[in-house]
Enzyme design. Structure first.
Site, PDB file in Angstrom:
ATOM      1  N   PRO A  68      38.722 116.798  -6.427  1.00 38.05           N
ATOM      2  CG  PRO A  68      37.270 115.202  -5.629  1.00 38.05           C
ATOM      3  CD  PRO A  68      38.576 115.811  -5.358  1.00 38.05           C
ATOM      4  CD  GLU A  69      39.242 123.218  -6.479  1.00 40.14           C
ATOM      5  OE1 GLU A  69      38.650 124.315  -6.517  1.00 40.14           O
ATOM      6  OE2 GLU A  69      40.455 123.110  -6.658  1.00 40.14           O
ATOM      7  NE  ARG A  73      47.527 112.624  -0.235  1.00 43.73           N
ATOM      8  CZ  ARG A  73      47.820 113.871  -0.479  1.00 43.73           C
ATOM      9  NH1 ARG A  73      47.751 114.343  -1.706  1.00 43.73           N
ATOM     10  NH2 ARG A  73      48.157 114.661   0.481  1.00 43.73           N
ATOM     11  NE  ARG A  75      36.791 134.723   8.381  1.00 45.96           N
ATOM     12  CZ  ARG A  75      37.123 133.525   7.909  1.00 45.96           C
ATOM     13  NH1 ARG A  75      36.699 133.141   6.740  1.00 45.96           N
ATOM     14  NH2 ARG A  75      37.895 132.731   8.601  1.00 45.96           N
TER      15      ARG A  75
END
Length: 291
Positions: free
Chosen positions: A2-3, A110, A153
């Site tokens: 799930p994102e 999992r 970054r």
DNA sequence: CGCCCTGTTGGGGA
DNA sequence: ATCCCCAACAGGGC
């Protein structure tokens, strides 16, 4: 699995059925779920309290209970939150018994999924403050905002998109999709993106997530709606071909390598590799042996 | 049959 | 700041 779009889909399906209901029983079948917290402690904090709201923050699904008790859950890669799935559901980890006789079961083959407790609104905010950044579908993500977050970054654009502390909710699939739509190579330094690229990338992130949400979060083969419906037969809203051989836009062969520690699919014609950056070799069968 | 690799995530240690 | 490894399991390739 799930994102952001998947979690939001789950939240929308569940909210009308749990909001206002009291959680009468919380059975934690797998203590790992709430570790290192004690199961009995979590159970005691949750049982008897009403679900005032079911909320989402990034990829977290939050049960906002009465008295400012927040049960903060994460489905991780393979977790599912099923509504009345029947007793034979596989990989059951937690059971939520509601006061109307219905139940919620968290299933997770999992066992990566987690449940954490935040007592008080301040504790909840503190929890999220260090973990999740802006909500990309709240209308606050545009080119300048993305540029400000990426400033300085040196890491790749993909690692930047996956950093939940900057933009919340983008996972591996939507990161690839957004980079492809924006024509940005995953290894291009995030801080070196041009204003135009930031604009394109911000729009691509919002568009890709929105498309996923409209499709009901059916991005992944394993995705399961709370009612048990399997999703993800075809990634029709994904422009970026993951499994295929050729780019749908230009026909160039899609290459795969590891970026930000994740499998990454790129069309290096549509997403030109920056000068001076070498494409990493996909390690096949090579395993860094243990000492 | 069995070994080896991969994976939709996030945290911790180097 | 950034990278690597790990958690625990299923499934596919060889």
């Amino acid at each position: 699995m799930p994102e952001l779009p998947e979690v939001e889909t789950i939240r929308r399906a569940l909210a009308p059925r749990v909001e206002g209901r009291r959680i009468e029983a919380l059975e934690i079948l797998d203590p790992r779920w709430c570790a290192p917290l004690d199961c009995a402690e979590v159970r005691h904090a949750v049982e008897g309290r009403a679900v005032e709201r079911l909320e989402r923050r990034g990829k977290y699904l939050v049960f906002a209970l009465s008295d400012e008790v927040h049960l903060i859950t994460h489905l991780r890669m393979t977790g599912t939150m099923l509504y009345d799935p029947g007793p034979d559901a596989r990989y059951q980890r937690v059971r939520f018994g509601l006061d109307d006789g219905h139940e919620l079961r968290f299933c997770d083959p999992r066992r990566f999924g987690t449940g954490e407790l935040a007592l008080g609104d301040a504790a909840r905010e503190a929890f999220f403050a260090g973990r999740v950044g802006i909500e990309p579908l709240d209308g606050v993500l545009d080119g300048p905002a993305l540029r400000a977050l990426a400033r300085g970054r040196r890491t790749g654009a993909k690692a930047f998109l996956l950093d939940q502390r900057k933009i919340a909710g983008v996972g591996n699939i939507y990161a690839d999709e957004a980079l492809f739509r924006a024509g940005v190579h995953p290894l291009r330094a995030a801080g070196a993106l041009t204003g135009r690229q930031c604009e394109a990338l911000a729009r691509a992130v919002v568009d890709a997530l929105s498309a996923g949400l409209e499709a009901g979060g059916a991005t992944i083969d394993d995705f399961r709606h709370p009612d048990g419906v399997q999703g993800g037969f075809q990634h029709e809203f994904l422009v970026h071909l993951r499994e295929g051989e050729e780019c749908l836009t230009c026909g160039r062969e899609i290459v795969k390598f590891v970026a930000a520690g994740r499998g990454t699919y790129v069309c290096e014609r549509c997403q030109p590799r920056p000068r001076g950056v070498r494409r990493p070799q996909a390690p096949r069968g090579v395993r860094s042996g243990r000492p």
